[in-house]
Design a protein around this motif. Structure first.
Motif, mmCIF file in Angstrom:
data_model
loop_
_atom_site.group_PDB
_atom_site.id
_atom_site.type_symbol
_atom_site.label_atom_id
_atom_site.label_comp_id
_atom_site.label_asym_id
_atom_site.label_seq_id
_atom_site.Cartn_x
_atom_site.Cartn_y
_atom_site.Cartn_z
ATOM 1 N N ASP A 60 -26.902 71.400 46.606
ATOM 2 C CA ASP A 60 -28.148 71.981 47.081
ATOM 3 C C ASP A 60 -28.016 72.469 48.521
ATOM 4 O O ASP A 60 -27.285 71.908 49.325
ATOM 5 N N ASP A 61 -28.772 73.521 48.812
ATOM 6 C CA ASP A 61 -29.002 73.943 50.190
ATOM 7 C C ASP A 61 -27.753 74.406 50.919
ATOM 8 O O ASP A 61 -27.606 74.207 52.117
ATOM 9 N N ILE A 62 -26.818 75.038 50.202
ATOM 10 C CA ILE A 62 -25.678 75.654 50.885
ATOM 11 C C ILE A 62 -26.053 77.051 51.365
ATOM 12 O O ILE A 62 -25.727 77.452 52.478
ATOM 13 N N VAL A 63 -26.766 77.801 50.507
ATOM 14 C CA VAL A 63 -27.125 79.170 50.859
ATOM 15 C C VAL A 63 -28.604 79.426 50.607
ATOM 16 O O VAL A 63 -29.245 78.746 49.798
ATOM 17 N N SER A 64 -29.115 80.409 51.298
ATOM 18 C CA SER A 64 -30.402 81.012 50.962
ATOM 19 C C SER A 64 -30.153 82.502 50.790
ATOM 20 O O SER A 64 -29.304 83.085 51.479
ATOM 21 N N VAL A 65 -30.868 83.114 49.850
ATOM 22 C CA VAL A 65 -30.602 84.500 49.488
ATOM 23 C C VAL A 65 -31.909 85.276 49.466
ATOM 24 O O VAL A 65 -32.921 84.789 48.945
ATOM 25 N N ALA A 66 -31.887 86.468 50.019
ATOM 26 C CA ALA A 66 -33.054 87.343 49.983
ATOM 27 C C ALA A 66 -32.617 88.753 49.620
ATOM 28 O O ALA A 66 -31.500 89.170 49.940
ATOM 29 N N MET A 67 -33.495 89.466 48.921
ATOM 30 C CA MET A 67 -33.234 90.858 48.607
ATOM 31 C C MET A 67 -33.916 91.739 49.642
ATOM 32 O O MET A 67 -35.055 91.488 50.019
ATOM 33 N N ILE A 68 -33.191 92.760 50.098
ATOM 34 C CA ILE A 68 -33.732 93.670 51.098
ATOM 35 C C ILE A 68 -33.739 95.081 50.511
ATOM 36 O O ILE A 68 -32.694 95.592 50.106
ATOM 37 N N ALA A 69 -34.910 95.667 50.449
ATOM 38 C CA ALA A 69 -35.036 96.996 49.862
ATOM 39 C C ALA A 69 -34.451 98.057 50.781
ATOM 40 O O ALA A 69 -34.583 97.984 52.003
ATOM 41 N N ARG A 70 -33.794 99.026 50.179
ATOM 42 C CA ARG A 70 -33.293 100.202 50.891
ATOM 43 C C ARG A 70 -32.461 99.850 52.127
ATOM 44 O O ARG A 70 -32.464 100.561 53.141
ATOM 45 N N ALA A 71 -31.737 98.732 52.052
ATOM 46 C CA ALA A 71 -30.921 98.311 53.196
ATOM 47 C C ALA A 71 -29.712 99.206 53.386
ATOM 48 O O ALA A 71 -29.268 99.443 54.507
ATOM 49 N N HIS A 72 -29.158 99.688 52.272
ATOM 50 C CA HIS A 72 -27.956 100.527 52.344
ATOM 51 C C HIS A 72 -28.346 101.977 52.090
ATOM 52 O O HIS A 72 -29.088 102.268 51.144
#
Length: 620
Positions: A60-72
């Motif tokens: 548990d709790d090694i990473v957190s992940v978020a999606m970012i729109a139009r980042a690239h």
């Protein structure tokens, strides 16, 4: 396997309409079979599948992940991954995307993605791409390290080509992106795998990709007045009797011994052949071959590490060559008796005493598995037995399967007060030399400094699965990547000794009959001179991210250097050399035969050299 937990990807853009957690693998839908006759590629999975897959983590709790729109600007949405803490396993957190299209063995695949980010240490962010079977034995078609650009806000495009190692129906192979390389923030966009079938050659495709990614103009600034470790030099493994061979040195080993002039040898005690029954020792065949090789090394004044891989089934249990077997404590004495008897016979009858002893990769368990606490208990008993038998042999600390595992495994052993008089250098294997995070390898250097121990790499190589490839030994890629692994390992870990795996017909340097050297042999011969006994290592500052470089100063003050360019062509301007001195430039590019030129250093101590595509250059 450790339990796998899926990290939810948080949608912060309405356009995707995605929120909450996702299954570890997306629902597999059939896609067209791979193209076999044209250059039209077939997508192995959908263009946005990586966005909806979820991250696997072992704890548990090694990473957190978020999606970012139009980042690239080209690919649109990205995944931003924050790795919160360091772990010893690089697959402790990874993105995995299953195949929707069938893939055939030998199909040529093109993997693309874009990355950006930064490590907490200030270094570039790091990931690792794998195309691998989704179940045991996790057969890998490619393992490729990936680094972000030097500037954390800049996107870096990555493209690699490989051949599929096996046939895969939909849902049987996964594209993995491992990110557990210490505390870092890394962003991934545009992950895709295109299958060209048999319509193109993988070498042609990879060459095209490399040529397009040009080095350009680079600077390499040396300060030879500032040096680091003093090299013991380069050696090799001579372990074939461990695999059942009954000749001391095969033709490959004989040529390596004569021409590469190793400064060190690691041999494999064939314990499974030596002690077929409790209390009985087979003094002929494999044991005799190993001892004869040891005697030859002693005659040449080459010091030795004697290591154990496999033991007899009556001692270990399980099946022959089974990994991960733990020796019961009640069997420690039997095992120690066998090892001691072998070393005593070598000393008494062949006049050779091994300076050091180790178990091969005890952290991983090939084939004996020990925890640090179990290793401490075993070595305490062994030290007493060796002393009573009149052996001065000490213990290598670690000899781990890779560099990432070394610090955690070795530290408790180094801290044990009863073992301190019996411990020699700390050691590891560089199979992760091209993929391990910078901080993991510099931690090895720090460990050596803390305990005032030399750092040795007792299995030097770049890919532990290379034997699965189709005749890779003669390729230029093998020579190039070997040089890359040596340079990075020596520079980051302060290793003073590198023992190649192997100087015999196992990851061979020359043809089986010993008559035809492969490109890796001639590159190895130059590195043996560059890192010769007594040379002091000098690490330059480089302007280019991909270029690798290292220098040495020998006992007479002569300066040498090696440049390694894994990408497209460019030039390198070297500074810090003796003004108006003469140097010989050997350029290896695509083969084991170098082009040789003589140059004169400028009055300002600079020299500019051409750096061809995927080349290794020696200056001396």
């Amino acid at each position: 396997m450790k339990p796998v937990r899926t990290v939810p990807i948080l949608a912060i853009a309405v356009v995707f309409g995605i929120a909450g957690s996702f299954a570890c693998a997306p629902k597999v839908e059939a896609m067209p079979a791979s193209s076999q006759a044209t250059n039209e590629a077939v997508a192995v999975f959908g263009p946005n599948d990586f966005l909806a897959t979820g991250f696997e983590q072992r704890q548990d709790d090694i990473v957190s992940v978020a999606m970012i729109a139009r980042a690239h600007p080209k690919y649109g949405a990205s995944l931003e991954i924050n790795v919160k803490r360091a772990t010893p396993e690089t697959n402790a957190a990874q993105l995995t995307v299953m195949n929707k299209a069938a893939v055939k063995k030998g199909d040529v695949l093109l993997i693309r993605l874009a990355v950006r980010g930064k490590a907490a240490s200030g270094n570039r962010a790091q990931a690792e791409i794998l195309f691998e079977r989704s179940t045991s034995p996790w057969t890998k078609s490619i393992t490729q390290p990936v680094f972000s650009a030097a500037k954390e806000t800049d996107w870096k495009e990555v493209a690699v080509a490989c051949e599929s190692a096996e046939d895969y129906a939909p849902g049987q192979v996964m594209t993995s992106v491992r990110v557990a390389f210490g505390v870092q923030t890394i962003e991934i966009a545009g992950l895709s795998v295109q299958n060209y079938g048999k319509s193109v050659k993988v070498d042609d495709l990879q060459a095209k990709l490399v040529a397009e990614n040009k080095l350009g103009q680079a600077t390499v600034a040396f300060n030879f007045a500032q040096t680091k470790q003093t090299m013991m030099g380069l050696g090799g493994n001579f372990c074939q009797p461990r695999y059942g061979k009954t000749e001391a040195l095969d033709p490959v080993g004989k040529r390596a011994l004569e021409e590469l002039k190793p400064v060190h040898a690691r041999v494999g005690i064939p314990l499974n052949h030596w002690m077929p029954e409790k209390g009985k020792f087979n003094e002929g065949a494999q044991a005799k071959a190993c001892m004869e090789a040891m005697a030859e090394f002693r005659k040449r004044k080459i010091p030795i590490v004697a290591s154990v891989w496999e033991g007899p089934v009556w001692l270990q249990g399980g099946n022959a060559e089974q990994s991960g077997r733990v020796l019961p404590p009640e069997k420690y004495a039997d095992c120690i008796d066998g090892i001691t008897a072998f070393l005593v016979k070598a000393k008494r009858d062949f006049g050779v005493e091994a300076e050091y002893f180790s178990f091969n990769e005890p952290d991983y368990g090939v084939n004996f598995k020990f925890s640090p606490e179990q290793m401490i208990a075993f070595l305490r008993q062994t030290a007493k037995k060796f002393a009573s038998a009149g052996l001065k042999t000490k213990f290598v600390v670690g000899d781990t399967a890779n560099g990432v595992n070394l610090v955690n495994f070795a530290t408790p052993i180094l801290n044990d007060p009863t073992l301190k008089p019996h411990l020699g250098p700390i050691a590891f294997h560089s199979w992760d030399g091209l993929s391990a995070g910078t901080s993991a390898y510099t931690a090895i250097a720090d460990l050596g400094k803390k305990y005032n121990k030399e750092v040795w790499c007792l299995e030097a190589g770049h890919d532990a699965q290379l034997w699965q490839a189709k005749n890779p030994w003669e390729s230029w890629s093998n020579a190039l990547r070997t040089a890359m692994a040596y340079e990075r390992t020596i520079r980051l870990t302060n290793a003073t000794l590198m023992d190649y795996w192997t100087y015999q017909d196992n990851y061979p340097l020359v043809s089986q009959d010993g008559t035809r050297p492969f490109p890796v042999f001639t590159v190895m011969k130059e590195m043996a001179e560059l890192f010769g006994p007594g040379t002091r290592v000098s690490n330059p500052n480089l302007s280019a991210e991909e270029l690798q470089a290292i220098g040495t100063v020998d006992l007479q003050g002569k300066r040498r250097a090696m440049l390694i360019n894994p990408i497209g062509a460019g030039t390198a301007t070297l500074t810090g050399w003796t003004p108006q001195s003469n140097v010989q430039v050997l350029t290896f590019a695509g083969s084991g035969t170098p082009s040789i030129t003589k140059k004169t250093i400028g009055v300002d101590g600079t020299l500019t050299v051409d750096v061809p595509t995927q080349s290794v250059i020696f200056l001396k």
